[in-house]
Enzyme design. Structure first.
Site, PDB file in Angstrom:
ATOM      1  N   TYR A  84       0.808  -1.227   0.000  1.00 40.84           N
ATOM      2  CA  TYR A  84       0.000   0.000   0.000  1.00 40.84           C
ATOM      3  C   TYR A  84       0.840   1.276   0.000  1.00 40.84           C
ATOM      4  CZ  TYR A  84      -3.945  -3.012   1.219  1.00 40.84           C
ATOM      5  OH  TYR A  84      -4.911  -3.980   1.219  1.00 40.84           O
TER       6      TYR A  84
ATOM      7  N   HIS B 273      -4.127   6.433  -1.269  1.00 45.04           N
ATOM      8  CA  HIS B 273      -4.736   6.475   0.062  1.00 45.04           C
ATOM      9  C   HIS B 273      -3.696   6.770   1.146  1.00 45.04           C
ATOM     10  CE1 HIS B 273      -8.635   6.199   1.711  1.00 45.04           C
ATOM     11  NE2 HIS B 273      -8.686   4.926   2.040  1.00 45.04           N
TER      12      HIS B 273
ATOM     13  N   PHE C 265      -5.106  -0.732   9.859  1.00 51.09           N
ATOM     14  CA  PHE C 265      -5.669  -0.439   8.540  1.00 51.09           C
ATOM     15  C   PHE C 265      -6.428   0.882   8.638  1.00 51.09           C
ATOM     16  CE2 PHE C 265      -4.413  -4.690   7.538  1.00 51.09           C
ATOM     17  CZ  PHE C 265      -4.042  -4.564   6.204  1.00 51.09           C
TER      18      PHE C 265
ATOM     19  N   ASN D 118      -9.371   1.974   8.116  1.00 51.86           N
ATOM     20  CA  ASN D 118     -10.674   2.094   8.786  1.00 51.86           C
ATOM     21  C   ASN D 118     -10.581   1.914  10.304  1.00 51.86           C
ATOM     22  OD1 ASN D 118     -10.075  -0.613   8.590  1.00 51.86           O
ATOM     23  ND2 ASN D 118     -12.159  -1.259   8.109  1.00 51.86           N
TER      24      ASN D 118
ATOM     25  N   ASN E 165     -12.853   6.602   5.249  1.00 53.73           N
ATOM     26  CA  ASN E 165     -12.955   5.671   6.374  1.00 53.73           C
ATOM     27  C   ASN E 165     -11.999   5.973   7.522  1.00 53.73           C
ATOM     28  OD1 ASN E 165     -15.079   4.175   5.358  1.00 53.73           O
ATOM     29  ND2 ASN E 165     -13.740   2.851   4.160  1.00 53.73           N
TER      30      ASN E 165
END
EC number: 3.1.1.29
Length: 194
Positions: free
Chosen positions: A16, A21, A67, A69, A115
């Site tokens: 990631y 993001h 993560f 969220n 989120n």
């Protein structure tokens, strides 16, 4: 009012690291580098942290290793431990509603479907009154494509614009501590990477 905690939102792990993001984490990484304060993993805060001095103030940097969220878990742990109020927190995050090359500061507001912000608001006792650094990543044009878009890597041309906006945002954040929020905001909001 001073900022005591600066958070960069991200998903953990190498897969990631280069995705849109994670733009918030790119910002905090750059700030840590500029201030020569390498981030180190700290399990009790569920993230990578560092302590810096800005304008004579003690400020904590945080990149959660949860993560996206679950970002609120890390933010709430650090805020509670150091007795930091929501309005003393700056959260840097990717922003679909701004184009690459633009970054803007704001206080409070909703989560806009993000989120990470949603969880932070919830874990701070439904208090949305923290500062946000919104780092423009652009929008795919179709809301059904948003998930793939934010978890995708920007093309080189867009990455360059995002990096330039983050660079300016880091300068303006340092300026906030010396010259005040209004000056820092005016300078940042006048900036657009070409």
């Amino acid at each position: 009012m001073t900022i005591k905690l600066i958070v960069g939102l991200a998903n953990p792990g190498a897969e990631y690291a280069a995705t849109r993001h994670n733009a918030g984490a790119w910002f905090v990484d750059l700030l840590a580098e500029r201030l020569r304060a390498p981030l180190r993993e700290e399990a009790k805060f569920f993230g990578y942290t560092s302590r810096v001095t800005l304008g004579g103030e003690d400020v904590r940097l945080l990149v959660p290793t949860t993560f996206m969220n679950l970002s609120g878990k890390a933010v709430a742990a650090m805020a509670s431990f150091f007795r930091i109020n929501p309005d003393e927190i700056l959260v840097a995050h990717d922003e679909l509603d701004l184009p690459p090359g633009v970054a803007k500061l704001k206080l409070g507001g909703g989560h806009g479907g993000h989120n990470g912000l949603k969880d932070i608001i919830s874990k701070l006792g439904n208090n949305p009154n923290f500062h946000r650094l919104r780092i423009g990543i652009g929008h795919p044009g179709d809301k059904n494509k948003v998930v793939g878009f934010v978890l995708g890597k920007p093309p080189v041309s867009e990455q360059k614009l995002i990096d330039e906006a983050i660079d300016e945002a880091a300068r303006c954040t340092e300026m906030w501590f010396t010259d005040g929020l209004t000056k820092a905001t005016n300078r940042l909001h006048a900036f657009k990477a070409q």
